[in-house]
Scaffold this active site. Structure first.
Site, PDB file in Angstrom:
ATOM      1  N   CYS A   1      43.213  51.543  41.200  1.00 33.77           N
ATOM      2  CA  CYS A   1      43.172  50.980  39.853  1.00 33.77           C
ATOM      3  C   CYS A   1      41.980  51.591  39.127  1.00 33.77           C
ATOM      4  O   CYS A   1      41.446  52.613  39.556  1.00 33.77           O
ATOM      5  CB  CYS A   1      43.140  49.449  39.877  1.00 33.77           C
ATOM      6  SG  CYS A   1      41.635  48.685  40.510  1.00 33.77           S
TER       7      CYS A   1
ATOM      8  N   ASN B   1      38.394  49.385  40.835  1.00 33.01           N
ATOM      9  CA  ASN B   1      38.461  49.023  42.258  1.00 33.01           C
ATOM     10  C   ASN B   1      37.785  47.689  42.547  1.00 33.01           C
ATOM     11  O   ASN B   1      37.157  47.510  43.589  1.00 33.01           O
ATOM     12  CB  ASN B   1      37.884  50.141  43.137  1.00 33.01           C
ATOM     13  CG  ASN B   1      38.191  49.972  44.613  1.00 33.01           C
ATOM     14  OD1 ASN B   1      37.358  50.281  45.457  1.00 33.01           O
ATOM     15  ND2 ASN B   1      39.371  49.496  44.963  1.00 33.01           N
TER      16      ASN B   1
ATOM     17  N   ASP C   1      45.945  44.788  34.073  1.00 32.79           N
ATOM     18  CA  ASP C   1      44.574  44.556  34.536  1.00 32.79           C
ATOM     19  C   ASP C   1      44.153  43.154  34.107  1.00 32.79           C
ATOM     20  O   ASP C   1      44.057  42.869  32.916  1.00 32.79           O
ATOM     21  CB  ASP C   1      43.639  45.599  33.931  1.00 32.79           C
ATOM     22  CG  ASP C   1      42.255  45.579  34.546  1.00 32.79           C
ATOM     23  OD1 ASP C   1      41.893  44.586  35.224  1.00 32.79           O
ATOM     24  OD2 ASP C   1      41.517  46.569  34.354  1.00 32.79           O
TER      25      ASP C   1
ATOM     26  N   CYS D   1      39.593  44.588  41.013  1.00 34.65           N
ATOM     27  CA  CYS D   1      40.610  43.551  40.762  1.00 34.65           C
ATOM     28  C   CYS D   1      41.921  43.867  41.472  1.00 34.65           C
ATOM     29  O   CYS D   1      42.236  43.267  42.496  1.00 34.65           O
ATOM     30  CB  CYS D   1      40.856  43.390  39.259  1.00 34.65           C
ATOM     31  SG  CYS D   1      39.445  42.757  38.330  1.00 34.65           S
ATOM     32  N   ARG D   2      42.676  44.798  40.918  1.00 39.02           N
ATOM     33  CA  ARG D   2      44.034  45.042  41.406  1.00 39.02           C
ATOM     34  C   ARG D   2      44.087  45.776  42.739  1.00 39.02           C
ATOM     35  O   ARG D   2      44.782  45.335  43.663  1.00 39.02           O
ATOM     36  CB  ARG D   2      44.829  45.822  40.352  1.00 39.02           C
ATOM     37  CG  ARG D   2      45.009  45.048  39.063  1.00 39.02           C
ATOM     38  CD  ARG D   2      45.565  45.924  37.959  1.00 39.02           C
ATOM     39  NE  ARG D   2      44.553  46.886  37.518  1.00 39.02           N
ATOM     40  CZ  ARG D   2      44.781  47.866  36.651  1.00 39.02           C
ATOM     41  NH1 ARG D   2      45.988  48.031  36.151  1.00 39.02           N
ATOM     42  NH2 ARG D   2      43.806  48.682  36.293  1.00 39.02           N
ATOM     43  N   SER D   3      43.403  46.908  42.857  1.00 35.29           N
ATOM     44  CA  SER D   3      43.562  47.702  44.083  1.00 35.29           C
ATOM     45  C   SER D   3      42.979  47.036  45.323  1.00 35.29           C
ATOM     46  O   SER D   3      43.606  47.100  46.388  1.00 35.29           O
ATOM     47  CB  SER D   3      43.043  49.130  43.900  1.00 35.29           C
ATOM     48  OG  SER D   3      41.694  49.167  43.514  1.00 35.29           O
TER      49      SER D   3
END
Length: 164
Positions: A11, A14, A131, A16-18
């Protein structure tokens, strides 16, 4: 046994999402007793959070769902990551474009939600994982659900064999 299949979740920062996708994938692979078949990591295209933990809201939504989010933020390293990871999952089309611009092999880069079975045949713009950074906790709940569905689909495909 063959070398573990490299899976990298990417993301922007690095945090939140990934890292959440990494933790979910590890959890689901462990449930299926298949974690030893994978080399799993996450990274960001940006450098702002390198060395720090995941966003507290990612950690909280993981914990709420019985999953520990423990990764430490790092930036994608084109010199090593593009060789180490055969499957690189971009959280959105912007991350995908950056990875390709940096020289990631086109055949190795996929959008994360391509693996959500409920989105089979969906238009590309529907495959972005939004995001949640600038929103509230409910955004993290929504992202968790998206990532869990996609991780399950990804794991199913990888356990059947290499991605086409």
């Amino acid at each position: 046994m063959a070398d573990p299949h490299g899976v990298l979740f990417v993301c922007l920062g690095n945090i939140c999402r990934s890292p959440l996708a990494e933790a979910i994938f590890i959890h689901r692979a462990r449930e299926r007793r298949a974690l030893d078949r994978f080399d799993v990591d996450s990274a960001g295209t940006g450098h702002w959070h390198v060395g720090g933990p995941a966003d507290p809201r990612s950690i909280a939504v993981g914990a709420k769902n019985g999953i520990a989010v423990t990764s430490i933020a790092r930036q994608v390293d084109p010199d090593t990551d593009f060789e180490r990871f055969a499957t690189i999952l971009a959280m959105d089309q912007s991350n995908e474009a950056t990875l390709l611009e940096w020289g990631a092999p086109r055949g190795n880069v996929r959008l994360m939600r391509e693996f959500d079975p409920s989105l089979a045949g969906a238009e590309r713009h529907r495959l972005d994982v939004p995001d949640p950074y600038h929103g509230g906790a409910d955004g993290f709940d929504k992202v968790f659900a998206m990532l869990d569905a996609a991780c399950l689909g990804l794991l199913d495909q990888l356990l059947r064999g290499p991605l086409a």
